[in-house]
Design a protein around this motif. Sequence first.
Motif, PDB file in Angstrom:
ATOM      1  N   LYS A   4       0.806  -1.226   0.000  1.00  0.00           N
ATOM      2  CA  LYS A   4       0.000   0.000   0.000  1.00  0.00           C
ATOM      3  C   LYS A   4       0.836   1.271   0.000  1.00  0.00           C
ATOM      4  N   THR A   5       2.130   1.176   0.279  1.00  0.00           N
ATOM      5  CA  THR A   5       2.974   2.380   0.296  1.00  0.00           C
ATOM      6  C   THR A   5       3.466   2.773  -1.086  1.00  0.00           C
ATOM      7  N   GLY A   6       3.280   1.900  -2.064  1.00  0.00           N
ATOM      8  CA  GLY A   6       3.743   2.165  -3.422  1.00  0.00           C
ATOM      9  C   GLY A   6       2.645   2.725  -4.306  1.00  0.00           C
ATOM     10  N   HIS A   7       2.873   2.637  -5.595  1.00  0.00           N
ATOM     11  CA  HIS A   7       1.908   3.174  -6.562  1.00  0.00           C
ATOM     12  C   HIS A   7       1.323   2.095  -7.471  1.00  0.00           C
ATOM     13  N   THR A   8       1.624   0.847  -7.224  1.00  0.00           N
ATOM     14  CA  THR A   8       1.130  -0.223  -8.083  1.00  0.00           C
ATOM     15  C   THR A   8      -0.385  -0.197  -8.181  1.00  0.00           C
ATOM     16  N   TRP A   9      -1.047   0.055  -7.075  1.00  0.00           N
ATOM     17  CA  TRP A   9      -2.513   0.060  -7.046  1.00  0.00           C
ATOM     18  C   TRP A   9      -3.110   1.230  -7.827  1.00  0.00           C
ATOM     19  N   HIS A  10      -2.283   2.170  -8.244  1.00  0.00           N
ATOM     20  CA  HIS A  10      -2.758   3.304  -9.057  1.00  0.00           C
ATOM     21  C   HIS A  10      -2.995   2.900 -10.511  1.00  0.00           C
ATOM     22  N   HIS A  11      -2.549   1.719 -10.890  1.00  0.00           N
ATOM     23  CA  HIS A  11      -2.587   1.292 -12.293  1.00  0.00           C
ATOM     24  C   HIS A  11      -3.586   0.162 -12.498  1.00  0.00           C
ATOM     25  N   GLY A  12      -4.207   0.150 -13.668  1.00  0.00           N
ATOM     26  CA  GLY A  12      -5.148  -0.903 -14.023  1.00  0.00           C
ATOM     27  C   GLY A  12      -4.442  -2.199 -14.388  1.00  0.00           C
ATOM     28  N   ASP A  13      -5.233  -3.243 -14.500  1.00  0.00           N
ATOM     29  CA  ASP A  13      -4.707  -4.575 -14.797  1.00  0.00           C
ATOM     30  C   ASP A  13      -3.901  -4.634 -16.087  1.00  0.00           C
ATOM     31  N   ALA A  14      -4.379  -3.963 -17.130  1.00  0.00           N
ATOM     32  CA  ALA A  14      -3.690  -4.042 -18.426  1.00  0.00           C
ATOM     33  C   ALA A  14      -2.260  -3.534 -18.310  1.00  0.00           C
ATOM     34  N   LEU A  15      -2.076  -2.392 -17.665  1.00  0.00           N
ATOM     35  CA  LEU A  15      -0.719  -1.849 -17.525  1.00  0.00           C
ATOM     36  C   LEU A  15       0.133  -2.755 -16.647  1.00  0.00           C
ATOM     37  N   LEU A  16      -0.393  -3.208 -15.527  1.00  0.00           N
ATOM     38  CA  LEU A  16       0.388  -4.066 -14.628  1.00  0.00           C
ATOM     39  C   LEU A  16       0.807  -5.355 -15.326  1.00  0.00           C
ATOM     40  N   PHE A  17      -0.126  -5.968 -16.033  1.00  0.00           N
ATOM     41  CA  PHE A  17       0.177  -7.214 -16.735  1.00  0.00           C
ATOM     42  C   PHE A  17       1.216  -6.982 -17.836  1.00  0.00           C
ATOM     43  N   THR A  18       0.981  -5.978 -18.658  1.00  0.00           N
ATOM     44  CA  THR A  18       1.876  -5.707 -19.784  1.00  0.00           C
ATOM     45  C   THR A  18       3.262  -5.297 -19.301  1.00  0.00           C
ATOM     46  N   TYR A  19       3.318  -4.497 -18.254  1.00  0.00           N
ATOM     47  CA  TYR A  19       4.603  -4.064 -17.680  1.00  0.00           C
ATOM     48  C   TYR A  19       5.406  -5.271 -17.193  1.00  0.00           C
ATOM     49  N   THR A  20       4.716  -6.226 -16.576  1.00  0.00           N
ATOM     50  CA  THR A  20       5.381  -7.429 -16.077  1.00  0.00           C
ATOM     51  C   THR A  20       5.790  -8.341 -17.225  1.00  0.00           C
ATOM     52  N   LYS A  21       4.914  -8.517 -18.168  1.00  0.00           N
ATOM     53  CA  LYS A  21       5.194  -9.447 -19.272  1.00  0.00           C
ATOM     54  C   LYS A  21       6.288  -8.918 -20.205  1.00  0.00           C
ATOM     55  N   LEU A  22       6.171  -7.659 -20.633  1.00  0.00           N
ATOM     56  CA  LEU A  22       7.099  -7.112 -21.621  1.00  0.00           C
ATOM     57  C   LEU A  22       8.309  -6.418 -21.008  1.00  0.00           C
ATOM     58  N   GLY A  23       8.196  -5.990 -19.768  1.00  0.00           N
ATOM     59  CA  GLY A  23       9.228  -5.168 -19.145  1.00  0.00           C
ATOM     60  C   GLY A  23       8.839  -3.703 -19.271  1.00  0.00           C
ATOM     61  N   GLY A  24       9.414  -2.887 -18.408  1.00  0.00           N
ATOM     62  CA  GLY A  24       9.022  -1.490 -18.332  1.00  0.00           C
ATOM     63  C   GLY A  24       9.182  -0.713 -19.621  1.00  0.00           C
ATOM     64  N   LYS A  25      10.346  -0.793 -20.210  1.00  0.00           N
ATOM     65  CA  LYS A  25      10.621  -0.001 -21.411  1.00  0.00           C
ATOM     66  C   LYS A  25       9.674  -0.369 -22.560  1.00  0.00           C
ATOM     67  N   ALA A  26       9.560  -1.658 -22.837  1.00  0.00           N
ATOM     68  CA  ALA A  26       8.704  -2.110 -23.949  1.00  0.00           C
ATOM     69  C   ALA A  26       7.230  -1.801 -23.679  1.00  0.00           C
ATOM     70  N   ALA A  27       6.800  -1.978 -22.436  1.00  0.00           N
ATOM     71  CA  ALA A  27       5.394  -1.695 -22.104  1.00  0.00           C
ATOM     72  C   ALA A  27       5.087  -0.216 -22.292  1.00  0.00           C
TER      73      ALA A  27
END
Length: 163
Positions: free
Chosen positions: A83-106
């Motif tokens: 809860k101290t971070g910002h992950t919860w500020h993002h929707g599922d699509a961004l979280l999934f894509t960021y994890t799958k492709l990596g930050g730069k590619a996402a």
Amino acid sequence: MPRGQILTILGAFVLTIAGVMVFLNLNEAQAGPPIQPWGSDPNAGAVLYAENCASCHGEDLQGEPDWRSQKEDGTLPAPPHDKTGHTWHHGDALLFTYTKLGGKAALEATGVSGFNSGMPGFADVLSDQEIWDILAFIKTSWPDRMRETQQIRTQGEQMRGDS
């Protein structure tokens, strides 16, 4: 068999195949951005998180110290997923894509270029379901209000068609 019948059967076959292809393409197009599938397993996600994510994001999802300040190489430290971070500020699509492709590619896929992300892609390491299980685990650490906010962000992605 008369030539007319052969052409009629062949034409019907071609139209049937074309119809199936259009149907499949429409269903794929309507699938929309990735969204947490029902039945994702946070318990399996906890194990996968420990094996693949904790070395950077911390055993307790706490992230690296001073995670908002850029490192010398231009990347940001791994943020907390609690809860101290910002992950919860993002929707599922961004979280999934960021994890799958990596930050730069996402981010490049969303039109953001030149961002130097330290987040690697896990497409070659984790299945889609394993990524969803990890995200389900992370979400269990958030208070109800944060989970509700994250769900609203996910609904917004779905309405806009983000991916």
